[in-house]
Design a protein around this motif. Sequence first.
Motif, PDB file in Angstrom:
ATOM      1  N   UNK A  86       0.836  -1.200   0.000  1.00 22.81           N
ATOM      2  CA  UNK A  86       0.000   0.000   0.000  1.00 22.81           C
ATOM      3  C   UNK A  86       0.871   1.249   0.000  1.00 22.81           C
ATOM      4  N   UNK A  87       0.325   2.292  -0.606  1.00 24.26           N
ATOM      5  CA  UNK A  87       0.899   3.622  -0.530  1.00 24.26           C
ATOM      6  C   UNK A  87      -0.265   4.585  -0.367  1.00 24.26           C
ATOM      7  N   UNK A 109     -14.208  -7.875   0.001  1.00 26.19           N
ATOM      8  CA  UNK A 109     -13.205  -8.859   0.413  1.00 26.19           C
ATOM      9  C   UNK A 109     -11.860  -8.287  -0.013  1.00 26.19           C
ATOM     10  N   UNK A 110     -10.991  -8.034   0.943  1.00 25.21           N
ATOM     11  CA  UNK A 110      -9.694  -7.417   0.644  1.00 25.21           C
ATOM     12  C   UNK A 110      -8.587  -8.370   1.055  1.00 25.21           C
ATOM     13  N   UNK A 111      -7.711  -8.683   0.122  1.00 26.30           N
ATOM     14  CA  UNK A 111      -6.578  -9.556   0.414  1.00 26.30           C
ATOM     15  C   UNK A 111      -5.320  -8.702   0.498  1.00 26.30           C
ATOM     16  N   UNK A 112      -4.483  -8.992   1.491  1.00 27.55           N
ATOM     17  CA  UNK A 112      -3.310  -8.172   1.707  1.00 27.55           C
ATOM     18  C   UNK A 112      -2.191  -9.016   2.306  1.00 27.55           C
ATOM     19  N   UNK A 117      -1.094  -5.017   6.653  1.00 29.35           N
ATOM     20  CA  UNK A 117      -2.336  -5.311   7.362  1.00 29.35           C
ATOM     21  C   UNK A 117      -2.839  -4.143   8.193  1.00 29.35           C
ATOM     22  N   UNK A 118      -1.995  -3.547   9.012  1.00 30.81           N
ATOM     23  CA  UNK A 118      -2.456  -2.486   9.898  1.00 30.81           C
ATOM     24  C   UNK A 118      -3.034  -1.305   9.121  1.00 30.81           C
ATOM     25  N   UNK A 119      -2.375  -0.907   8.029  1.00 32.04           N
ATOM     26  CA  UNK A 119      -2.865   0.229   7.253  1.00 32.04           C
ATOM     27  C   UNK A 119      -4.148  -0.114   6.503  1.00 32.04           C
ATOM     28  N   UNK A 120      -4.228  -1.322   5.966  1.00 34.30           N
ATOM     29  CA  UNK A 120      -5.453  -1.737   5.276  1.00 34.30           C
ATOM     30  C   UNK A 120      -6.620  -1.790   6.259  1.00 34.30           C
ATOM     31  N   UNK A 121      -6.384  -2.350   7.428  1.00 31.53           N
ATOM     32  CA  UNK A 121      -7.435  -2.431   8.447  1.00 31.53           C
ATOM     33  C   UNK A 121      -7.929  -1.038   8.825  1.00 31.53           C
ATOM     34  N   UNK A 122      -7.014  -0.089   8.989  1.00 33.50           N
ATOM     35  CA  UNK A 122      -7.401   1.264   9.385  1.00 33.50           C
ATOM     36  C   UNK A 122      -8.219   1.958   8.294  1.00 33.50           C
ATOM     37  N   UNK A 319      -4.506   8.741  10.762  1.00 35.75           N
ATOM     38  CA  UNK A 319      -5.694   8.039  10.292  1.00 35.75           C
ATOM     39  C   UNK A 319      -5.370   6.735   9.582  1.00 35.75           C
ATOM     40  N   UNK A 320      -4.090   6.520   9.294  1.00 34.16           N
ATOM     41  CA  UNK A 320      -3.701   5.278   8.636  1.00 34.16           C
ATOM     42  C   UNK A 320      -3.577   4.130   9.625  1.00 34.16           C
ATOM     43  N   UNK A 321      -3.792   4.381  10.913  1.00 36.89           N
ATOM     44  CA  UNK A 321      -3.644   3.342  11.925  1.00 36.89           C
ATOM     45  C   UNK A 321      -4.912   3.228  12.759  1.00 36.89           C
ATOM     46  N   UNK A 322      -5.178   2.021  13.201  1.00 36.85           N
ATOM     47  CA  UNK A 322      -6.285   1.770  14.122  1.00 36.85           C
ATOM     48  C   UNK A 322      -5.855   0.645  15.054  1.00 36.85           C
TER      49      UNK A 322
END
Length: 349
Positions: A86-87, A109-112, A117-122, A319-322
Amino acid sequence: MTQLEYQTADFAYDADENDEEGGFIHDPALASRVAIFADRPSLRAEIGQDLTGAGFRTIDGGAVANLIEGPVTALGDVVMVDCPLVDAAILAALTRLDMRAVHLGAQLIVTTSIDALDEVFAALDQSDPQILVNPSRADRMLAVGRVMAGLSNSRVREMTEDDRLNLLHLSRQVEAIAQKLEGLSGQSTGNEAMQATLRAHAGSNAGKGAVDPAILSPNAGESDAARFNSARPPLPDPRHVRQVIAGRQARAKFFDAEMFADPAWDMLLDLTAAHAEHSRVSVTSLCIAAAVPATTALRWIKQLVDSGVFERVADAADRRRAFIGLSDQSAEAMARYFCEVEAPMARAA
């Protein structure tokens, strides 16, 4: 796209369902179809072949960039996106798709990868997506089957009678087909290999462990109000909780670890220790704590967030983290649990 542009871009979330302002439309003719977005054409072809062979209808959406900078995109009921890296632009695409999926009623459905993982989840905090980590062909098939089986009644009513019958038939056959694909692909989702990958990514900051949701259920004949009416006991010393976790992990030296798999309890323990330490737990760290493959851990996390046992906590500074934390009720339940199980030992001493 700069980070500032990513944070302030206007994605026109309030576009009407069938207009082109938001870049997506939902065409009822595409109901029950799976739109596939991936940068690798070979992966799109493989996913499309697997799904078509199982009886699903697919749409080749092209590269992930099409989600934000391409022409108007027609979405089916299910959207599968592959983003192992991701960018800022990819995160913007996911954020935009997340909001539009809610508006259009599409399922994501998102595959990563572990690294992303952390950025996609956020980025996916609205649509309640399924997130798969380094999935096998079977994992992807099962995810589509679960989503299709859970389509809302409104979507099902838009289908023809043949569509409804096909969907019922597919939901019964997906698991068997996925098992065959697993054998053909030669891929393994073994717990030991996945845990090694997770730990290699997280390094020395890996999370440790968690708890059994059974403790959140009232005792027989005792109401929730009665259980939580008295003064709340303090959480145990986090060092003690970490010792409990270490003892649970030590079993894997002498027995098959999968024999004792209990991801909900292991994650609860880890979050209890972190809560007492006033520290935050990332999704990747919590997957390590679950001691099961990351995709399985993510399903548990989703269920426990949905049920109110866990809470999703956004990072106000980024905001890129949760993060994931205990709900207030769960923190109190864990404090009472440790108080109850430790009291007999204290009296015996």
